[in-house]
Scaffold this motif. Structure first.
Motif, short mmCIF file in Angstrom:
data_model
loop_
_atom_site.label_atom_id
_atom_site.label_comp_id
_atom_site.label_asym_id
_atom_site.label_seq_id
_atom_site.Cartn_x
_atom_site.Cartn_y
_atom_site.Cartn_z
N ILE A 40 22.82 2.68 -29.77
CA ILE A 40 23.04 3.21 -28.32
C ILE A 40 24.29 3.04 -28.06
O ILE A 40 24.90 4.14 -27.53
N ARG A 41 25.25 2.31 -28.57
CA ARG A 41 26.82 2.39 -28.17
C ARG A 41 27.37 3.68 -28.99
O ARG A 41 28.21 4.16 -28.13
N VAL A 42 27.02 3.84 -30.07
CA VAL A 42 27.60 4.97 -30.86
C VAL A 42 27.09 6.39 -30.03
O VAL A 42 27.84 7.11 -29.94
N THR A 43 25.79 6.40 -29.59
CA THR A 43 25.39 7.64 -29.02
C THR A 43 26.20 7.85 -27.52
O THR A 43 26.43 8.78 -27.14
N GLU A 44 26.26 6.74 -26.83
CA GLU A 44 27.24 6.62 -25.60
C GLU A 44 28.45 6.90 -25.81
O GLU A 44 29.11 8.14 -25.03
N ARG A 45 29.14 6.93 -26.90
CA ARG A 45 30.49 7.29 -27.21
C ARG A 45 30.43 8.78 -27.53
O ARG A 45 31.29 9.41 -27.35
N GLU A 46 29.70 8.74 -28.89
CA GLU A 46 29.91 10.09 -29.64
C GLU A 46 28.61 11.04 -29.41
O GLU A 46 28.77 12.26 -30.00
N GLY A 47 27.79 10.95 -28.67
CA GLY A 47 26.28 11.74 -28.35
C GLY A 47 25.64 11.53 -29.50
O GLY A 47 25.69 10.84 -30.52
N PRO A 68 7.52 15.72 -30.34
CA PRO A 68 6.09 15.04 -29.57
C PRO A 68 6.15 13.33 -29.56
O PRO A 68 5.65 12.68 -28.75
N GLU A 69 6.34 12.96 -30.78
CA GLU A 69 6.25 11.54 -31.06
C GLU A 69 7.30 10.53 -30.19
O GLU A 69 6.84 9.53 -29.63
N LEU A 70 8.41 11.30 -30.02
CA LEU A 70 9.50 10.57 -29.44
C LEU A 70 9.25 10.75 -27.79
O LEU A 70 9.52 9.89 -27.11
N ALA A 71 8.81 11.94 -27.36
CA ALA A 71 8.58 12.11 -26.24
C ALA A 71 7.23 11.32 -25.59
O ALA A 71 7.25 10.85 -24.36
N GLN A 72 6.25 10.90 -26.56
CA GLN A 72 5.25 10.36 -26.02
C GLN A 72 5.68 8.84 -25.56
O GLN A 72 5.06 8.20 -24.50
N VAL A 73 6.72 8.32 -26.17
CA VAL A 73 7.19 7.22 -25.89
C VAL A 73 7.53 7.05 -24.31
O VAL A 73 7.23 6.04 -23.68
N TRP A 74 8.42 8.16 -23.98
CA TRP A 74 8.85 8.18 -22.42
C TRP A 74 7.87 8.34 -21.66
O TRP A 74 7.40 7.89 -20.52
N THR A 75 6.45 9.18 -21.90
CA THR A 75 5.64 9.69 -21.33
C THR A 75 4.68 8.29 -20.97
O THR A 75 4.12 8.24 -19.73
N ASP A 76 4.61 7.49 -21.97
CA ASP A 76 3.77 6.14 -21.83
C ASP A 76 4.33 5.27 -20.68
O ASP A 76 3.52 4.72 -20.01
N LEU A 77 5.77 5.28 -20.53
CA LEU A 77 6.37 4.55 -19.53
C LEU A 77 6.08 5.30 -18.49
O LEU A 77 5.86 4.71 -17.14
N HIS A 95 12.91 0.95 -27.76
CA HIS A 95 13.58 -0.22 -27.46
C HIS A 95 14.05 0.09 -25.86
O HIS A 95 14.17 -0.81 -24.97
N LEU A 96 14.63 1.36 -25.50
CA LEU A 96 14.87 1.72 -24.04
C LEU A 96 13.72 1.71 -23.12
O LEU A 96 13.86 1.10 -22.08
N THR A 97 12.70 2.17 -23.36
CA THR A 97 11.57 2.25 -22.60
C THR A 97 11.18 0.74 -22.42
O THR A 97 10.62 0.58 -21.24
N GLY A 98 11.07 -0.10 -23.60
CA GLY A 98 10.63 -1.39 -23.31
C GLY A 98 11.65 -2.12 -22.25
O GLY A 98 10.92 -2.97 -21.50
N ALA A 99 12.73 -2.04 -22.13
CA ALA A 99 14.03 -2.46 -21.37
C ALA A 99 13.43 -2.22 -19.84
O ALA A 99 13.33 -2.85 -18.98
N TRP A 100 13.02 -0.62 -19.72
CA TRP A 100 12.69 -0.19 -18.59
C TRP A 100 11.52 -0.96 -17.86
O TRP A 100 11.65 -1.20 -16.94
#
Length: 181
Positions: free
Chosen positions: A14-21, A111-120, A58-63
């Protein structure tokens, strides 16, 4: 107790993505940021897709943990008003993460990644089939909370504190949610 290598890798990613996309996130960059070997990372995540899916969870679990704590009961037991008020309180307290936005955008074509957010987010769907003014207020609040989050994730200039607090109070008013200490 020593933190799990898996969680250290996820947080490092997550830190790498925050910094570098999102394009800057590779197995190598995540391993380096986490202080593990690429083989050590691959013990937990065999591919970049496995890593991306785990990050989404991990992100959706924290939310979800924050929302459950705010509502004080399982999300499926809360009313639309309780959920939207909790979302307003949590969403306006945390601020936005460029990494979260990058992962959400990345999920659009997977779709598999999108489903994680949809579930939340299914828990947070304010009534959209009703023209009742209270339901419309909840829907407007949801749109505004998402809009504030997007604004903060993409803006180079943060809102001045008093403006942000006024927006927060107005959103809480739309949801009937009181501010927390």
């Amino acid at each position: 107790m020593r933190p799990s290598s898996k969680n250290l890798i996820l947080d490092a990613s997550i830190r790498v993505t925050e910094r570098e996309g999102i394009t800057g996130l590779t197995l190598e960059s995540a391993a380096e940021e986490a202080g593990v070997t690429k083989g050590g990372l691959m013990y937990h995540f065999r591919t970049r897709d496995d890593l991306l899916l785990a990050i989404q969870r991990h992100l959706t679990g924290a939310w979800e943990e924050r929302l459950v704590a705010e509502v004080g009961k399982p999300l499926q037991e809360a009313t639309a008003r309780e959920l939207t008020a909790a979302y307003a309180r949590v969403g306006t307290e945390l601020g936005a993460s460029k990494a979260e936005l990058a992962f959400m955008v990345e999920s659009v074509n997977h779709p598999e990644l999108a489903q994680v957010w949809t579930d939340l987010m299914v828990h947070l769907d304010a009534p959209t089939q009703s023209a009742d003014p209270e339901d419309v207020d909840l829907f407007l609040a949801r749109l505004a909370i998402d809009g504030l989050w997007l604004f903060e994730a993409t803006s180079a200039t943060p809102l001045p504190g008093p403006v942000r607090e006024a927006v927060r109070r107005r959103l809480l008013g739309l949801t009937g949610g009181a501010t927390t200490a």
